[in-house]
Enzyme design. Structure first.
Site, short mmCIF file in Angstrom:
data_model
loop_
_atom_site.label_atom_id
_atom_site.label_comp_id
_atom_site.label_asym_id
_atom_site.label_seq_id
_atom_site.Cartn_x
_atom_site.Cartn_y
_atom_site.Cartn_z
N ASP A 19 -8.33 3.72 1.76
CA ASP A 19 -7.30 3.93 2.78
C ASP A 19 -7.93 4.45 4.09
OD1 ASP A 19 -5.10 4.53 4.26
OD2 ASP A 19 -4.00 5.42 2.59
N CYS A 57 -1.15 0.85 7.43
CA CYS A 57 -2.58 0.52 7.63
C CYS A 57 -2.99 -0.72 6.84
CB CYS A 57 -3.48 1.69 7.25
SG CYS A 57 -3.30 3.14 8.32
N ARG A 58 -3.22 -0.54 5.54
CA ARG A 58 -3.84 -1.63 4.77
C ARG A 58 -2.94 -2.84 4.56
NH1 ARG A 58 -5.23 2.01 -0.17
NH2 ARG A 58 -3.25 2.86 0.60
N SER A 59 -1.71 -2.63 4.10
CA SER A 59 -0.88 -3.81 3.82
C SER A 59 -0.45 -4.54 5.10
CB SER A 59 0.31 -3.48 2.90
OG SER A 59 1.17 -2.53 3.45
N CYS A 108 0.86 -1.19 0.00
CA CYS A 108 0.00 0.00 0.00
C CYS A 108 0.90 1.24 0.00
CB CYS A 108 -0.97 -0.01 1.18
SG CYS A 108 -0.19 0.02 2.81
N ASN A 133 2.37 1.50 4.23
CA ASN A 133 2.70 0.25 4.96
C ASN A 133 2.49 0.41 6.46
OD1 ASN A 133 5.61 -1.95 5.39
ND2 ASN A 133 3.49 -2.52 5.16
P1 4NP Z 1 -1.69 2.89 4.12
O1 4NP Z 1 -2.21 4.31 4.67
O2 4NP Z 1 -1.23 3.13 2.70
O3 4NP Z 1 -2.90 2.01 4.16
O4 4NP Z 1 -0.58 2.47 5.05
C1 4NP Z 1 -1.41 5.44 4.72
C2 4NP Z 1 -0.85 5.83 5.89
C3 4NP Z 1 -0.08 6.97 5.95
C4 4NP Z 1 0.12 7.74 4.82
C5 4NP Z 1 -0.44 7.34 3.62
C6 4NP Z 1 -1.20 6.18 3.57
N1 4NP Z 1 0.89 8.92 4.88
O5 4NP Z 1 1.02 9.60 3.85
O6 4NP Z 1 1.42 9.25 5.94
#
Ligand code: 4NP
Length: 154
Positions: free
Chosen positions: A123, A14-16, A9, A12
């Site tokens: 997300d 939350c989702r992955s 994702c 890295n």
């Molecule tokens: P993820 O969510 O892609 O599901 O881990 C996110 C968490 C943080 C950020 C972007 C996506 N960020 O830009 O900080």
């Protein structure tokens, strides 16, 4: 034969990590010996634990993802992993741009859960809906497991 799976994702955190934790638990329950990991397309959170609300939402369903640490995708991942699975179309485009020639072609994770009618895990860092993300992750993980179980042996 699929023996290794990388979930990807944007951050890295939350989702992955949720996908890694859910699929790891499923594979263990089914007695499958697979290499399972997750990574980010971005580098903002390298070395960080998953986002606390993601840890809590996963724990509420019995998955402990607290020990995971974020890392960024690297070119070697496309030779090390048999499957490289993106959480959304933007992650997929980023992965396609990173893929070295001859490396594993990235795919959308939710290709394994057509019954959801969805192609992306939204997300939850932005939507705040960690349960929606986990519902989709559980559906994708179940479909992926079924696909791996159904593959012919070498
Ligand atoms: P993820 O969510 O892609 O599901 O881990 C996110 C968490 C943080 C950020 C972007 C996506 N960020 O830009 O900080």
């Amino acid at each position: 034969m699929i023996q290794s799976v990388l979930f990807v994702c944007l951050g890295n955190i939350c989702r992955s990590p949720m996908a890694e934790g859910v699929f790891r638990a499923l594979a263990k329950r089914e007695g499958l010996d697979l290499v399972i990991d997750s990574a980010a397309t971005g580098d903002w959170h390298t070395g960080d634990a998953p986002y606390p609300p993601a840890i809590e939402a996963a724990a509420a369903r019995g998955y402990d993802i607290s020990g995971q640490r974020a890392r960024q995708v690297k070119p070697a991942d496309f030779t090390r992993f048999d499957l490289v699975l993106a959480m959304d179309g933007s992650n997929l485009s980023n992965l396609q741009a990173l893929r070295p020639e001859g490396g594993t072609e990235p795919k959308l994770f939710l290709d394994y859960a057509p019954e959801t009618g969805r192609d992306a895990v939204p997300d939850p860092y932005y939507t705040r809906d960690f349960d929606e993300a986990l519902d989709l992750v559980e559906a994708g993980a179940a479909g992926l497991l079924k696909a791996i179980r159904g593959q012919a042996p070498d």
